[in-house]
Enzyme design. Sequence first.
Site, PDB file in Angstrom:
ATOM      1  N   LEU A  65       0.838  -1.205   0.000  1.00 13.30           N
ATOM      2  CA  LEU A  65       0.000   0.000   0.000  1.00 13.30           C
ATOM      3  C   LEU A  65       0.870   1.251   0.000  1.00 13.30           C
ATOM      4  CD1 LEU A  65      -2.566  -1.269   2.643  1.00 13.30           C
ATOM      5  CD2 LEU A  65      -2.842  -1.222   0.165  1.00 13.30           C
ATOM      6  N   PRO A  66       0.262   2.415  -0.299  1.00 14.12           N
ATOM      7  CA  PRO A  66       1.084   3.626  -0.427  1.00 14.12           C
ATOM      8  C   PRO A  66       1.820   4.035   0.853  1.00 14.12           C
ATOM      9  CG  PRO A  66      -1.041   3.943  -1.494  1.00 14.12           C
ATOM     10  CD  PRO A  66      -1.123   2.638  -0.771  1.00 14.12           C
ATOM     11  N   THR A  97       6.354   0.778   1.838  1.00 12.82           N
ATOM     12  CA  THR A  97       7.366   1.607   2.508  1.00 12.82           C
ATOM     13  C   THR A  97       6.629   2.579   3.418  1.00 12.82           C
ATOM     14  OG1 THR A  97       8.779   1.482   0.565  1.00 12.82           O
ATOM     15  CG2 THR A  97       9.310   3.176   2.191  1.00 12.82           C
ATOM     16  N   LYS A 172      15.275   0.665   4.558  1.00 12.10           N
ATOM     17  CA  LYS A 172      14.668   1.043   3.267  1.00 12.10           C
ATOM     18  C   LYS A 172      14.759   2.554   3.029  1.00 12.10           C
ATOM     19  CE  LYS A 172      11.931   1.277  -0.325  1.00 12.10           C
ATOM     20  NZ  LYS A 172      12.416   1.023  -1.664  1.00 12.10           N
ATOM     21  N   LYS A 247       7.333  11.088  -0.292  1.00  8.75           N
ATOM     22  CA  LYS A 247       6.912  10.442   0.971  1.00  8.75           C
ATOM     23  C   LYS A 247       8.110   9.795   1.644  1.00  8.75           C
ATOM     24  CE  LYS A 247       5.910   6.351   0.760  1.00  8.75           C
ATOM     25  NZ  LYS A 247       5.626   4.926   0.661  1.00  8.75           N
TER      26      LYS A 247
HETATM   27  P1  NAD Z   1       0.605   2.309  -6.435  1.00  6.30           P
HETATM   28  O1  NAD Z   1      -0.022   3.607  -6.111  1.00  6.30           O
HETATM   29  O2  NAD Z   1       0.842   1.927  -7.853  1.00  6.30           O
HETATM   30  O3  NAD Z   1      -0.270   1.102  -5.769  1.00  6.30           O
HETATM   31  C1  NAD Z   1      -0.910   1.181  -4.535  1.00  6.30           C
HETATM   32  C2  NAD Z   1      -2.203   0.382  -4.657  1.00  6.30           C
HETATM   33  O4  NAD Z   1      -2.818   0.281  -3.360  1.00  6.30           O
HETATM   34  C3  NAD Z   1      -3.238   1.049  -5.583  1.00  6.30           C
HETATM   35  O5  NAD Z   1      -3.619   0.126  -6.599  1.00  6.30           O
HETATM   36  C4  NAD Z   1      -4.400   1.385  -4.648  1.00  6.30           C
HETATM   37  O6  NAD Z   1      -5.674   1.283  -5.266  1.00  6.30           O
HETATM   38  C5  NAD Z   1      -4.223   0.344  -3.568  1.00  6.30           C
HETATM   39  N1  NAD Z   1      -4.850   0.665  -2.289  1.00  6.30           N
HETATM   40  C6  NAD Z   1      -4.726   1.797  -1.547  1.00  6.30           C
HETATM   41  N2  NAD Z   1      -5.419   1.684  -0.396  1.00  6.30           N
HETATM   42  C7  NAD Z   1      -5.985   0.440  -0.403  1.00  6.30           C
HETATM   43  C8  NAD Z   1      -6.812  -0.284   0.498  1.00  6.30           C
HETATM   44  N3  NAD Z   1      -7.216   0.236   1.652  1.00  6.30           N
HETATM   45  N4  NAD Z   1      -7.187  -1.531   0.157  1.00  6.30           N
HETATM   46  C9  NAD Z   1      -6.791  -2.079  -1.013  1.00  6.30           C
HETATM   47  N5  NAD Z   1      -6.013  -1.449  -1.915  1.00  6.30           N
HETATM   48  C10 NAD Z   1      -5.623  -0.202  -1.609  1.00  6.30           C
HETATM   49  O7  NAD Z   1       1.960   2.245  -5.597  1.00  6.30           O
HETATM   50  P2  NAD Z   1       3.243   1.302  -5.856  1.00  6.30           P
HETATM   51  O8  NAD Z   1       4.167   2.004  -6.771  1.00  6.30           O
HETATM   52  O9  NAD Z   1       2.779  -0.088  -6.155  1.00  6.30           O
HETATM   53  O10 NAD Z   1       3.911   1.373  -4.389  1.00  6.30           O
HETATM   54  C11 NAD Z   1       3.375   0.660  -3.283  1.00  6.30           C
HETATM   55  C12 NAD Z   1       4.363   0.763  -2.130  1.00  6.30           C
HETATM   56  O11 NAD Z   1       5.618   0.224  -2.541  1.00  6.30           O
HETATM   57  C13 NAD Z   1       4.638   2.206  -1.662  1.00  6.30           C
HETATM   58  O12 NAD Z   1       4.780   2.222  -0.271  1.00  6.30           O
HETATM   59  C14 NAD Z   1       5.939   2.544  -2.365  1.00  6.30           C
HETATM   60  O13 NAD Z   1       6.664   3.546  -1.653  1.00  6.30           O
HETATM   61  C15 NAD Z   1       6.641   1.200  -2.361  1.00  6.30           C
HETATM   62  N6  NAD Z   1       7.637   0.985  -3.428  1.00  6.30           N
HETATM   63  C16 NAD Z   1       7.367   1.316  -4.726  1.00  6.30           C
HETATM   64  C17 NAD Z   1       8.335   1.083  -5.706  1.00  6.30           C
HETATM   65  C18 NAD Z   1       8.092   1.432  -7.164  1.00  6.30           C
HETATM   66  O14 NAD Z   1       9.059   1.380  -7.944  1.00  6.30           O
HETATM   67  N7  NAD Z   1       6.858   1.746  -7.568  1.00  6.30           N
HETATM   68  C19 NAD Z   1       9.555   0.500  -5.370  1.00  6.30           C
HETATM   69  C20 NAD Z   1       9.789   0.145  -4.043  1.00  6.30           C
HETATM   70  C21 NAD Z   1       8.811   0.390  -3.082  1.00  6.30           C
END
Ligand code: NAD
Length: 297
Positions: A65-66, A97, A172, A247
Amino acid sequence: MTTVAFIGLGNMGGPMAANLAKAGFNVRAFDLSEDALETAEANGCEVAFSAQEAATGADFVISMLPAGKHVRGLYVEGDTPLFEVIKQSALVIDCSTIDADTARSVAAEGEQLGIGFVDAPVSGGVGGAQAGTLTFIVGGSEAQFEQAKLVLDVMGKNIFHAGDHGAGQVAKVCNNMLLSILMAGTCEAINMGVKNGLDPAVLSEIMKQSSGGNWALNVYNPYPGVMENAPASKNYQGGFQVDLMIKDLGLAMDVSQQSASAVPMGSAARSLFTLHKAKGNGKLDFSSLMKLYQDEA
Ligand code: NAD
């Protein structure tokens, strides 16, 4: 068959869940987005109508999740907190994260109910999520780390035990602060080279093989057209959003304040990404910082 509930099927969670399904796990997937659910179904996951339905009876519950408020909201708040439906032998693996304090407090609340919870943030980007080569940085007990490896091994290549609960999140944000500095420096150097007549692809290759080589150059080149599969060559769509990097830099600043650690380079990178967001680029991939240098040029 081992059942895995997977909550949060965005840029990262979607391909991670798909890899678990491909490896033969029974994956019950849930996201608030209909599009994400459709993709998950096409990738072999069973779609659940709620996070509670996905998690009931599951052996593992994984969330991607975000931010911290979403994780706390899912497991301990709301009408039916997930901790009320998760079985006691299950392990919760939160790969988002988030701040270490939230990770520790949610783990403690799970423990009171007899449910194990580890923080396991990832590194490696969307490419790593798709290829199943992510790095996982786990905070929790030794026994929980061993239990988590059964599923983390499927989605990742390097699985680290950073320490007790919260340690994964601290490691991280150290990594992502460094990444933000490397990306800013990479954009800065390529922009200067191009403004002096160099071909960005040639310059990138030279720096990759020289002492300036780093992850942004090796797998995530920020200049459009240099690397076919990088977000820069797809109008900075997908990948890791500027908003998420900001963030993470906010989390890094909190850690630096709490521990009185000097982070001048991290602070400068945070200012650059914040300025870039203020120009309306929060939803673009973080390598779009390149545009800030080009606009300012
Ligand atoms: P994203 O915004 O693409 O995905 C987040 C998903 O969570 C969305 O599809 C959203 O609809 C869903 N969501 C939010 N609240 C929800 C709930 N209550 N129930 C169900 N679903 C819910 O984000 P992302 O890029 O996949 O990143 C996710 C996490 O991973 C973040 O914490 C980010 O910092 C971390 N991260 C991302 C990357 C990257 O390259 N994108 C790399 C490492 C870590």
